[in-house]
Design a protein around this motif. Structure first.
Motif, PDB file in Angstrom:
ATOM      1  N   ARG A 103       0.791  -0.992  -0.026  1.00 13.69           N
ATOM      2  CA  ARG A 103      -0.445   0.301  -0.451  1.00 13.69           C
ATOM      3  C   ARG A 103       0.904   0.827  -0.016  1.00 13.69           C
ATOM      4  NH1 ARG A 103      -4.494  -2.161  -2.058  1.00 13.69           N
ATOM      5  NH2 ARG A 103      -5.771  -3.122  -0.797  1.00 13.69           N
ATOM      6  N   LEU A 104       2.244   0.774   1.376  1.00 14.79           N
ATOM      7  CA  LEU A 104       2.502   2.189   0.604  1.00 14.79           C
ATOM      8  C   LEU A 104       3.394   2.347  -0.487  1.00 14.79           C
ATOM      9  CD1 LEU A 104       4.246   4.714   2.533  1.00 14.79           C
ATOM     10  CD2 LEU A 104       6.156   3.326   2.860  1.00 14.79           C
ATOM     11  N   CYS A 105       4.236   1.845  -1.260  1.00 12.81           N
ATOM     12  CA  CYS A 105       3.976   1.577  -2.727  1.00 12.81           C
ATOM     13  C   CYS A 105       3.759   2.306  -3.151  1.00 12.81           C
ATOM     14  CB  CYS A 105       4.937   0.543  -3.037  1.00 12.81           C
ATOM     15  SG  CYS A 105       6.453  -0.108  -1.588  1.00 12.81           S
ATOM     16  N   GLU A 106       2.447   1.663  -3.249  1.00 19.61           N
ATOM     17  CA  GLU A 106       1.160   1.683  -4.012  1.00 19.61           C
ATOM     18  C   GLU A 106       0.880   3.676  -4.811  1.00 19.61           C
ATOM     19  OE1 GLU A 106      -2.720  -0.508  -5.265  1.00 19.61           O
ATOM     20  OE2 GLU A 106      -2.579   0.125  -2.854  1.00 19.61           O
ATOM     21  N   ALA A 107       0.902   3.592  -2.807  1.00 22.52           N
ATOM     22  CA  ALA A 107       0.424   5.239  -2.769  1.00 22.52           C
ATOM     23  C   ALA A 107       2.046   6.564  -3.190  1.00 22.52           C
ATOM     24  CB  ALA A 107       1.237   5.686  -1.326  1.00 22.52           C
ATOM     25  N   GLY A 108       3.360   5.671  -3.778  1.00 24.27           N
ATOM     26  CA  GLY A 108       4.001   6.440  -4.144  1.00 24.27           C
ATOM     27  C   GLY A 108       5.598   6.822  -3.888  1.00 24.27           C
ATOM     28  N   TYR A 109       5.788   6.031  -2.357  1.00 24.25           N
ATOM     29  CA  TYR A 109       7.126   5.828  -1.134  1.00 24.25           C
ATOM     30  C   TYR A 109       8.132   5.758  -2.638  1.00 24.25           C
ATOM     31  CZ  TYR A 109      10.808   4.150   1.572  1.00 24.25           C
ATOM     32  OH  TYR A 109      11.728   3.693   2.265  1.00 24.25           O
ATOM     33  N   ALA A 110       8.529   6.498  -2.388  1.00 22.87           N
ATOM     34  CA  ALA A 110       9.919   6.052  -2.820  1.00 22.87           C
ATOM     35  C   ALA A 110      11.336   6.447  -1.452  1.00 22.87           C
ATOM     36  CB  ALA A 110      10.462   7.810  -3.680  1.00 22.87           C
ATOM     37  N   PRO A 111      12.669   4.964  -1.716  1.00 20.07           N
ATOM     38  CA  PRO A 111      13.853   5.705  -1.418  1.00 20.07           C
ATOM     39  C   PRO A 111      13.694   6.985  -1.059  1.00 20.07           C
ATOM     40  CG  PRO A 111      13.634   3.716  -2.999  1.00 20.07           C
ATOM     41  CD  PRO A 111      12.510   4.365  -3.567  1.00 20.07           C
ATOM     42  N   GLY A 112      14.680   6.799   0.393  1.00 25.57           N
ATOM     43  CA  GLY A 112      14.784   8.863   0.942  1.00 25.57           C
ATOM     44  C   GLY A 112      14.031   9.556   1.189  1.00 25.57           C
ATOM     45  N   ASP A 113      12.600   9.585   1.351  1.00 23.68           N
ATOM     46  CA  ASP A 113      12.002   9.461   2.140  1.00 23.68           C
ATOM     47  C   ASP A 113      11.138   9.038   3.443  1.00 23.68           C
ATOM     48  OD1 ASP A 113      10.161  10.417  -0.262  1.00 23.68           O
ATOM     49  OD2 ASP A 113       8.416   8.824  -0.605  1.00 23.68           O
ATOM     50  N   SER A 114      11.121  10.232   4.285  1.00 24.68           N
ATOM     51  CA  SER A 114      11.088  10.052   5.423  1.00 24.68           C
ATOM     52  C   SER A 114       9.363   8.875   5.498  1.00 24.68           C
ATOM     53  CB  SER A 114      10.705  11.478   6.883  1.00 24.68           C
ATOM     54  OG  SER A 114      11.957  11.259   7.363  1.00 24.68           O
ATOM     55  N   VAL A 115       9.238   8.182   6.559  1.00 24.60           N
ATOM     56  CA  VAL A 115       8.284   7.362   6.357  1.00 24.60           C
ATOM     57  C   VAL A 115       7.344   6.782   8.398  1.00 24.60           C
ATOM     58  CG1 VAL A 115       6.991   4.910   6.586  1.00 24.60           C
ATOM     59  CG2 VAL A 115       9.037   5.761   5.090  1.00 24.60           C
ATOM     60  N   VAL A 116       6.198   7.645   8.559  1.00 25.22           N
ATOM     61  CA  VAL A 116       5.657   7.434   9.357  1.00 25.22           C
ATOM     62  C   VAL A 116       4.587   6.154   9.508  1.00 25.22           C
ATOM     63  CG1 VAL A 116       3.676   8.541  11.041  1.00 25.22           C
ATOM     64  CG2 VAL A 116       5.865   9.558  10.144  1.00 25.22           C
ATOM     65  N   LEU A 117       4.436   5.403  10.376  1.00 28.41           N
ATOM     66  CA  LEU A 117       3.324   4.549  10.728  1.00 28.41           C
ATOM     67  C   LEU A 117       2.369   4.991  11.299  1.00 28.41           C
ATOM     68  CD1 LEU A 117       2.444   1.214   9.914  1.00 28.41           C
ATOM     69  CD2 LEU A 117       3.523   1.138  12.119  1.00 28.41           C
ATOM     70  N   ALA A 118       1.085   5.048  10.668  1.00 24.39           N
ATOM     71  CA  ALA A 118       0.390   5.198  11.978  1.00 24.39           C
ATOM     72  C   ALA A 118      -1.162   5.109  11.788  1.00 24.39           C
ATOM     73  CB  ALA A 118      -0.344   6.329  10.730  1.00 24.39           C
ATOM     74  N   ALA A 119      -1.078   4.378  13.215  1.00 26.99           N
ATOM     75  CA  ALA A 119      -2.390   3.550  13.504  1.00 26.99           C
ATOM     76  C   ALA A 119      -3.136   4.047  14.826  1.00 26.99           C
ATOM     77  CB  ALA A 119      -1.312   2.299  14.934  1.00 26.99           C
ATOM     78  N   ALA A 120      -3.769   3.567  14.682  1.00 25.70           N
ATOM     79  CA  ALA A 120      -5.420   3.924  15.503  1.00 25.70           C
ATOM     80  C   ALA A 120      -5.305   4.539  17.066  1.00 25.70           C
ATOM     81  CB  ALA A 120      -6.515   2.991  15.815  1.00 25.70           C
ATOM     82  N   GLY A 121      -4.277   3.729  17.820  1.00 18.56           N
ATOM     83  CA  GLY A 121      -3.326   4.502  19.073  1.00 18.56           C
ATOM     84  C   GLY A 121      -4.305   2.951  20.468  1.00 18.56           C
ATOM     85  N   SER A 122      -3.602   3.345  20.962  1.00 14.87           N
ATOM     86  CA  SER A 122      -4.650   2.784  22.430  1.00 14.87           C
ATOM     87  C   SER A 122      -3.336   2.679  24.274  1.00 14.87           C
ATOM     88  CB  SER A 122      -4.659   0.802  22.008  1.00 14.87           C
ATOM     89  OG  SER A 122      -4.350   0.530  23.670  1.00 14.87           O
ATOM     90  N   SER A 123      -4.351   2.696  24.817  1.00 11.98           N
ATOM     91  CA  SER A 123      -3.935   3.244  26.223  1.00 11.98           C
ATOM     92  C   SER A 123      -2.760   1.672  27.258  1.00 11.98           C
ATOM     93  CB  SER A 123      -5.023   3.144  26.913  1.00 11.98           C
ATOM     94  OG  SER A 123      -5.878   2.473  27.611  1.00 11.98           O
ATOM     95  N   ASP A 124      -3.069   0.876  26.340  1.00  6.04           N
ATOM     96  CA  ASP A 124      -2.840  -0.962  26.808  1.00  6.04           C
ATOM     97  C   ASP A 124      -1.242  -0.822  26.321  1.00  6.04           C
ATOM     98  OD1 ASP A 124      -1.880  -2.900  26.583  1.00  6.04           O
ATOM     99  OD2 ASP A 124      -3.724  -4.356  26.940  1.00  6.04           O
ATOM    100  N   PRO A 125      -0.291  -0.677  26.720  1.00  7.30           N
ATOM    101  CA  PRO A 125       1.058  -0.536  26.561  1.00  7.30           C
ATOM    102  C   PRO A 125       1.782  -1.722  25.593  1.00  7.30           C
ATOM    103  CG  PRO A 125       1.273  -1.187  28.470  1.00  7.30           C
ATOM    104  CD  PRO A 125      -0.331  -0.525  28.130  1.00  7.30           C
ATOM    105  N   ARG A 126       0.895  -2.678  25.991  1.00  4.44           N
ATOM    106  CA  ARG A 126       1.236  -3.866  24.309  1.00  4.44           C
ATOM    107  C   ARG A 126       0.436  -4.068  23.347  1.00  4.44           C
ATOM    108  NH1 ARG A 126      -1.759  -8.079  29.296  1.00  4.44           N
ATOM    109  NH2 ARG A 126      -3.534  -6.361  28.924  1.00  4.44           N
ATOM    110  N   ALA A 127      -0.613  -3.400  23.683  1.00  4.26           N
ATOM    111  CA  ALA A 127      -1.269  -2.765  21.904  1.00  4.26           C
ATOM    112  C   ALA A 127       0.119  -2.026  21.017  1.00  4.26           C
ATOM    113  CB  ALA A 127      -2.413  -2.128  22.341  1.00  4.26           C
TER     114      ALA A 127
END
Length: 224
Positions: A103-127
């Motif tokens: 999906r990331l490459c499909e969106a146009g990612y190219a080497p040299g880009d900074s990357v952020v993994l975006a998640a829903a979020g949780s108060s549980d440290p295990r998650a």
């Protein structure tokens, strides 16, 4: 029988993805019913109560937070289905990491880009630990550091992570660690990155993971 449990969202695109994923699994020859942990109906208890056969409840969650550890087990326990068993959540499984990178490459990612993994979020440290593991795995695949940002509950926010990532590159790419569209994906789009990948969605590899969780749970139950 599989009971596929999604989080639930008011965005109609969310249930559509869940139904498409269920259809992919059904095409492999298994029965699938859909339930929701929150927001939408039916819940897990309602679905299990109307079944007349044993069921494996598969939580379609990318991290094992409150819904996976507390809410869904309670809904299973409240049902009148004594032969229902609960599978593990999806987590940072290899099948999902394949889709994430695609999906990331499909969106146009190219080497040299900074990357952020975006998640829903949780108060549980295990998650949050599972999200960190997914970020580390993606970093290994891309051979570049990957920051984590959250759409809700945890810190840093996706927007904050994008600001920090922009200090090291002129372009910032956001990889969506979400299963379906909805409010959280909208927050990713609003975070002012240069490109934002689509959610994992109803990809065949996600269906493969549903089947693997089902099979693993059956084997574990029979061996107990």
């Amino acid at each position: 029988m599989i009971v596929l449990v999604a989080h639930g969202t008011r965005d109609p695109a969310g249930p559509q993805v869940t139904e498409e994923l269920a259809n992919l699994v059904r095409s492999r020859g298994l029965g699938v019913e859909i339930a929701y942990a929150d927001v939408r109906e039916p819940d897990v208890t309602t679905v299990l109560n109307r079944l007349r056969e044993p069921a494996v409840v598969v939580p379609a969650f990318l991290a094992a937070g409150y819904h996976v550890r507390t809410d869904i087990p309670a809904q299973v326990a409240a049902s009148r289905q004594p032969r229902a068993v609960l599978a593990e959540a999806f987590g940072p499984a290899p099948e999902l990491l394949d889709v994430l990178e695609h999906r990331l490459c499909e969106a146009g990612y190219a080497p040299g880009d900074s990357v952020v993994l975006a998640a829903a979020g949780s108060s549980d440290p295990r998650a949050r630990g599972e999200v960190a593991a997914a970020a580390q795995a993606l970093a290994g695949r891309l051979c570049t550091p990957v920051r984590v940002g959250y759409a809700a509950t945890a810190q840093p926010s996706v927007a904050e992570a994008v600001v920090r990532a922009r200090r090291t590159s002129h372009r910032v790419a956001v990889a969506s660690w979400l299963l379906a569209p909805g409010l959280f994906q909208q927050r990713l789009v609003a975070a002012d990155a240069d490109l934002v990948a689509e959610p994992l969605g109803a990809h065949p590899a996600v269906a493969d993971l549903v089947l693997r969780r089902y099979t693993e749970t059956l084997h574990a139950t029979r061996a107990a």
